[in-house]
Design an enzyme around this catalytic site. Structure first.
Site, PDB file in Angstrom:
ATOM      1  N   ARG A 123     -18.725 -17.887  17.420  1.00  0.00           N
ATOM      2  CA  ARG A 123     -19.024 -16.827  16.444  1.00  0.00           C
ATOM      3  C   ARG A 123     -20.495 -16.936  16.060  1.00  0.00           C
ATOM      4  O   ARG A 123     -20.987 -18.020  15.719  1.00  0.00           O
ATOM      5  CB  ARG A 123     -18.139 -16.987  15.210  1.00  0.00           C
ATOM      6  CG  ARG A 123     -18.277 -15.834  14.206  1.00  0.00           C
ATOM      7  CD  ARG A 123     -17.577 -14.589  14.688  1.00  0.00           C
ATOM      8  NE  ARG A 123     -16.123 -14.736  14.681  1.00  0.00           N
ATOM      9  CZ  ARG A 123     -15.298 -13.893  15.278  1.00  0.00           C
ATOM     10  NH1 ARG A 123     -15.777 -12.848  15.927  1.00  0.00           N
ATOM     11  NH2 ARG A 123     -13.987 -14.087  15.241  1.00  0.00           N
ATOM     12  N   HIS A 183     -20.081  -7.954  21.091  1.00  0.00           N
ATOM     13  CA  HIS A 183     -19.776  -9.273  21.634  1.00  0.00           C
ATOM     14  C   HIS A 183     -20.562  -9.477  22.929  1.00  0.00           C
ATOM     15  O   HIS A 183     -20.525  -8.648  23.834  1.00  0.00           O
ATOM     16  CB  HIS A 183     -18.283  -9.399  21.942  1.00  0.00           C
ATOM     17  CG  HIS A 183     -17.422  -9.602  20.731  1.00  0.00           C
ATOM     18  ND1 HIS A 183     -17.920  -9.713  19.457  1.00  0.00           N
ATOM     19  CD2 HIS A 183     -16.066  -9.733  20.614  1.00  0.00           C
ATOM     20  CE1 HIS A 183     -16.926  -9.900  18.605  1.00  0.00           C
ATOM     21  NE2 HIS A 183     -15.798  -9.915  19.287  1.00  0.00           N
ATOM     22  N   CYS A 200     -10.955  -8.251  22.744  1.00  0.00           N
ATOM     23  CA  CYS A 200     -12.305  -7.693  22.668  1.00  0.00           C
ATOM     24  C   CYS A 200     -13.310  -8.369  23.598  1.00  0.00           C
ATOM     25  O   CYS A 200     -14.420  -7.851  23.781  1.00  0.00           O
ATOM     26  CB  CYS A 200     -12.811  -7.742  21.233  1.00  0.00           C
ATOM     27  SG  CYS A 200     -12.642  -9.370  20.454  1.00  0.00           S
ATOM     28  N   SER A 237       0.808  -1.225   0.000  1.00  0.00           N
ATOM     29  CA  SER A 237       0.000   0.000   0.000  1.00  0.00           C
ATOM     30  C   SER A 237       0.838   1.270   0.000  1.00  0.00           C
ATOM     31  O   SER A 237       0.347   2.337  -0.356  1.00  0.00           O
ATOM     32  CB  SER A 237      -0.903   0.008   1.240  1.00  0.00           C
ATOM     33  OG  SER A 237      -1.788  -1.087   1.237  1.00  0.00           O
ATOM     34  N   ASN A 243     -17.587  -4.499  20.015  1.00  0.00           N
ATOM     35  CA  ASN A 243     -16.263  -5.120  19.949  1.00  0.00           C
ATOM     36  C   ASN A 243     -15.224  -4.306  19.190  1.00  0.00           C
ATOM     37  O   ASN A 243     -14.049  -4.275  19.583  1.00  0.00           O
ATOM     38  CB  ASN A 243     -16.371  -6.517  19.332  1.00  0.00           C
ATOM     39  CG  ASN A 243     -17.120  -6.524  18.015  1.00  0.00           C
ATOM     40  OD1 ASN A 243     -18.325  -6.220  17.979  1.00  0.00           O
ATOM     41  ND2 ASN A 243     -16.452  -6.872  16.935  1.00  0.00           N
TER      42      ASN A 243
END
Length: 349
Positions: free
Chosen positions: A233, A240, A147, A37, A326
């Site tokens: 998940r 979360h 998180c 990048s 999260n």
């Protein structure tokens, strides 16, 4: 203060850019990413996935490599780097005298590096003094937790202070945004729950214990309690959720005593009036259906912890549900709050 962002094109880097727009103390002056990048304008290098427009002045900034020489004008950097490269790059910045406030896991468990949630352990910033990246102390690293450890430590902190924690068993229901971009394949998560997240469960206990540690004579005295975590998940976008059952060293008389411990807890940084700090850190919901990620994750700028389903338990002492955003509270927003604390305490200068 002039700030740089490492890993600026990734999901966490983009969240940093979004949250720092119009910040009263911090201005983005440099963006760093991979060699792929580097040299491109940000709008060419990044696949912008935030649900707000990419700011024009950020879009036209040239992305640099993540080398200290390219960030000579900044006062400090936020790091949203992938853990595969964070150790070397963050260490190089600290040795160059550029403070690093990191979202990566690499330095979290270093005994000299604060793992910080300002409302839980603001006194841990004193650990910075024991770091040796530079002789004059100008370069250092501060991290924010995983998180899940963020909302878990916020929820457990007032309970631990009042009753002492002996055992915690929890299951997380983690939003797909926690997997970054492009994240979880649609055929794996739509209409489904995945009962395992690689590398997630081993972080939760040690990070939470470090956060709840007492600082004594420059060293952390960590509480030693058993914690069993199952990380899953689920097909929510942000927020979360944690379902936890806790055994205390001192059993509460009733659920009202537990509620009182939460509601009477005093935020140790309230008087600092930090820009990203929520006015109400812990929102305790009485409605049995709450909290819910879709309804509550974005409240208070995504920085509030939501607790509910607080009840006496048939196994152990109490059960509760906790939820926080999260990618804001558990990632970029938490790191920005860390920087605000360090600025107000005169460590960032």
């Amino acid at each position: 203060m002039k700030v740089g962002i490492l890993g600026a094109t990734g999901a966490v880097g983009q969240k940093f850019i979004r949250l720092l727009q119009n910040h009263p103390w911090f201005e983005i002056c440099a963006l760093g990413a991979s060699e792929r990048s580097a040299g491109k304008r940000y709008k060419q290098a990044a696949n912008w996935v935030e649900d707000v427009p990419l700011p024009n002045h950020i879009a036209e900034m040239t992305v640099a490599t993540c080398e200290p020489s390219a960030f000579s004008e900044v006062d400090f950097v936020f790091s949203g780097l992938d853990s595969s490269v964070a150790t070397a790059i963050e260490g190089a910045f600290a040795r160059a005298g550029i403070p690093v406030i990191s979202n990566a896991k690499n330095y979290r468990m270093d005994n000299s590096v604060p793992l910080l949630v300002p409302e839980v352990n603001p006194e841990h910033i004193a650990l910075i003094q024991s770091q040796s990246f530079t002789e004059d102390g100008s370069g250092w690293i501060v991290t924010n937790p995983n998180c899940v450890a963020v909302p878990l430590s916020l929820a457990l902190n007032p309970l631990h202070k009042e009753f002492g924690i002996e055992t915690v068993v929890l299951t997380t229901m983690q939003a797909v945004s926690g997997a970054g971009y492009p994240g979880v394949p649609s055929l794996d998560i739509l209409g489904n729950v995945v009962p395992f997240i690689s590398g997630e469960e081993p972080k939760i206990a040690p990070e939470t214990q470090k956060l709840l540690a007492t600082l004594n004579n420059g060293e952390l005295d960590e509480p030693h309690f058993a914690l069993q975590a199952t990380a899953t998940r689920v097909p929510s976008i942000n927020g979360h959720m944690i379902s936890a059952t806790v055994k205390f060293k001192r059993t509460p008389k009733n659920i009202n005593e537990v509620k009182e411990a939460i509601q009477s807890w005093e935020n140790p940084i309230a008087e600092l009036n930090l820009p990203s700090s929520p006015s109400e850190v812990i929102k305790l919901h009485e409605e049995e259906r709450y909290p819910q990620p879709r309804l509550h994750a974005d409240q208070e700028g995504g920085m509030q912890l939501h607790m509910g389903r607080l009840r006496m338990a048939e196994v152990f002492d109490i059960s509760f549900v906790a939820m926080a955003h999260n990618t804001i509270r558990g990632a970029a927003g938490g790191a920005i709050l860390n920087a605000e604390l360090l600025y107000k305490k005169g460590i960032l200068k």
